[in-house]
Design an enzyme around this catalytic site. Sequence first.
Site, mmCIF file in Angstrom:
data_model
loop_
_atom_site.group_PDB
_atom_site.id
_atom_site.type_symbol
_atom_site.label_atom_id
_atom_site.label_comp_id
_atom_site.label_asym_id
_atom_site.label_seq_id
_atom_site.Cartn_x
_atom_site.Cartn_y
_atom_site.Cartn_z
ATOM 1 N N SER A 246 76.126 32.952 -1.470
ATOM 2 C CA SER A 246 76.638 32.885 -0.098
ATOM 3 C C SER A 246 75.956 33.928 0.779
ATOM 4 C CB SER A 246 78.152 33.122 -0.099
ATOM 5 O OG SER A 246 78.800 32.177 -0.923
ATOM 6 N N ILE A 247 75.232 33.451 1.813
ATOM 7 C CA ILE A 247 74.501 34.348 2.711
ATOM 8 C C ILE A 247 74.779 34.019 4.178
ATOM 9 C CG2 ILE A 247 72.182 35.050 3.465
ATOM 10 C CD1 ILE A 247 71.291 34.678 0.547
ATOM 11 N N ILE A 248 74.780 32.736 4.521
ATOM 12 C CA ILE A 248 75.036 32.304 5.894
ATOM 13 C C ILE A 248 76.312 31.452 5.917
ATOM 14 C CG2 ILE A 248 74.162 30.923 7.826
ATOM 15 C CD1 ILE A 248 71.357 31.663 6.998
ATOM 16 N N VAL B 241 60.328 50.515 -7.970
ATOM 17 C CA VAL B 241 60.349 50.867 -9.394
ATOM 18 C C VAL B 241 58.951 51.287 -9.820
ATOM 19 C CG1 VAL B 241 62.256 49.319 -9.976
ATOM 20 C CG2 VAL B 241 59.893 48.501 -10.178
ATOM 21 N N GLY C 235 67.435 27.622 -0.553
ATOM 22 C CA GLY C 235 66.535 28.298 0.372
ATOM 23 C C GLY C 235 67.170 28.518 1.725
ATOM 24 N N ASP D 79 72.636 26.845 7.696
ATOM 25 C CA ASP D 79 71.317 26.349 8.075
ATOM 26 C C ASP D 79 71.001 24.991 7.470
ATOM 27 O OD1 ASP D 79 71.286 28.182 5.696
ATOM 28 O OD2 ASP D 79 69.271 27.366 5.493
ATOM 29 N N CYS E 169 70.728 20.743 -8.760
ATOM 30 C CA CYS E 169 70.471 19.937 -9.951
ATOM 31 C C CYS E 169 71.214 18.625 -9.803
ATOM 32 C CB CYS E 169 70.913 20.665 -11.222
ATOM 33 S SG CYS E 169 72.681 21.056 -11.281
ATOM 34 N N GLY F 26 56.535 41.658 0.959
ATOM 35 C CA GLY F 26 55.307 41.434 1.728
ATOM 36 C C GLY F 26 54.396 40.382 1.145
#
Length: 635
Positions: free
Chosen positions: A52-54, A306, A76, A100, A5, A383
């Site tokens: 936090s992922i990478i 679910v 992303g 990334d 933002c 998927g």
Amino acid sequence: MSGICGFIGPANEVENRERVLQAMKDRIAHRGPDDEGSHYDKGAALGFRRLSIIDLAHGHQPLLNEDGTVVVTCDGIIYNHLELRAELKARGHHFATNTDAEVIVHGWEEYGQALLDRLNGMFAFIVWDARTQSAFGARDFFGVKPFHFTQRGDTLIYASEIKSLFAYPGVAPQLNLEALEQYLSFQYSALPETFFKGIFKLSPGECFTFKEGALTTRRYFDPLPAATTVAVVREKMAQHNTASQAKGGLTYEDPFAYTVDQVKQVIEQAVDTCMLSDVELGSLLSSGIDSSYIAALNPSKRAFTVGFETADGVKYNEISYAKLAADELGKTHISRVITAEEYWDSVPRIMYHMDEPLADPSAVALYFLHEMVSKDVKVVFSGEGADEFFGGYPIYHEPLGLAGFQKLPRGLRRGLAAIARAIPFRFKGKSFLNRAAKTVEERYISNAYLFTVAEREALLKAPVKAPPPESLTQPFYAKVAGALDTNKMQYIDYNFWVPGDIMLKGDRMAAAHGVESRMPLLDLRVFALANTLPLEYLLNDETTKLTLRAAAHDVLPERITTKPKLGFPVPTRVWLKEDRWYNRVRLAFEGETAQQFFNTDLLVRLLDEHRTGKADNSRKIWNVYVFLVWYQVFF
């Protein structure tokens, strides 16, 4: 998954911009609960919320180049960032992190807007370039990640979610009545301008430049269908065989078998690319082929499902089938049944997170699904994209079913349709005659078509006489005038259904719980191949997704690869006949908000006709009810 933002414009235009930016970030804290960051420059204020992922320790944003003149925030993941990183390092760029998104910083320095031609991933980002006092931003190819914006004078205000914009002084919600009118037909927000007047969204594959108060946009990616036949595939196979023979490799005699192997390889590559993570991953799992195929290729051990159950004990779920699949794939299966009370009571919360009304009942299921996921993992695979890319929707078969009848003269077909419409009762074949009289451009606006123009204008107290839905799709049909009807339908879905429904619910329901949802089948490489499949390799009279089913055959049991598409079974049709939920909806249909916008006697008639079994109006009822709940939340 993160949140971005900020505002770009004269520094003195807003008082206490640090407080304003913090308020904007707070509105989207759920998107990134792990960290936050800000950057202030003479003409810019950029905010970020991080999941936090990478590079957990060093992936803080905003990200800057060496002298601080280029600043980036990105929501992303850039799937091919390792290749880009190596390329940019070879050109002399220095990286401060392993995240990334830093490739966007140095990629912008090296390539400018041409960077978009090199990216593969799901993203919405903004670049502030202090050297030119300008901003550049983009949304990914299929609209997985959102980007909303508005302009106040010479200032651009932007955010991942619309609610963040309302924290900026002077930006207040004002209903866009044209959006409401189109929503009644599409079941989602179908316009570039959102349900809020003056607030817009970037379209998939669109980018913008903002400088000195002027905003310009352009489309950098357009998923136009490729005209491909089996003969073309046979030629490609022959070329492959020639090259492979020289290396002593595999050759093919059947072009379909060759295509199936190509699809297998590209999907495996896409899943492998999506594995980039420093945290544990999981998989969403139904009993269908799409999620099962991705789960089978994902080495993660957790799978989530679910379902629903009605008051009489009838199950509307695939939990038992999904558990069987999970056991066969060696996964730990985690599931829960959502009660009717939980479903109905959650709608206001879901509309808050959605920002715009969406009348897809499966969005509620996704909300609870990601809530469950968030207790175990931060990243989950799904998927999405299989139906659109590989011809999975039964409606895509319609051009084949109508082909024989449409050989009749158009005037005769329209005459028969007029006679059918004049007959006051329903009879077998009535719908067929009506649809067969129309071209695909006239009858298909995307995967949902609820209220006709006449119906919505009768329903609304003061219709704004918005253009018919076909006027929105017509420019897109014009681009693919020479394509097969099924391919035209796919292209319309890429531009309307996918971003308006599939990506909206996928992003918002995951973000509501601080989860990142990755969709390997929306990889550009998968699209590039799927886009060249002949119609015969997509569907026939017996089944859909022919090539995808064959590709999954090696890793899934036949009962899954041959299973018809069910969608996400949600028993709204049943619930609306039960006293408790009928009364809840009727109260809304006769309430103050409904009286403001609708002829409520017609709403109640829809509800009563459904309850007595005279017609299945469940989708139309849900469409209006969701809008009324959404309006209460935001207004």
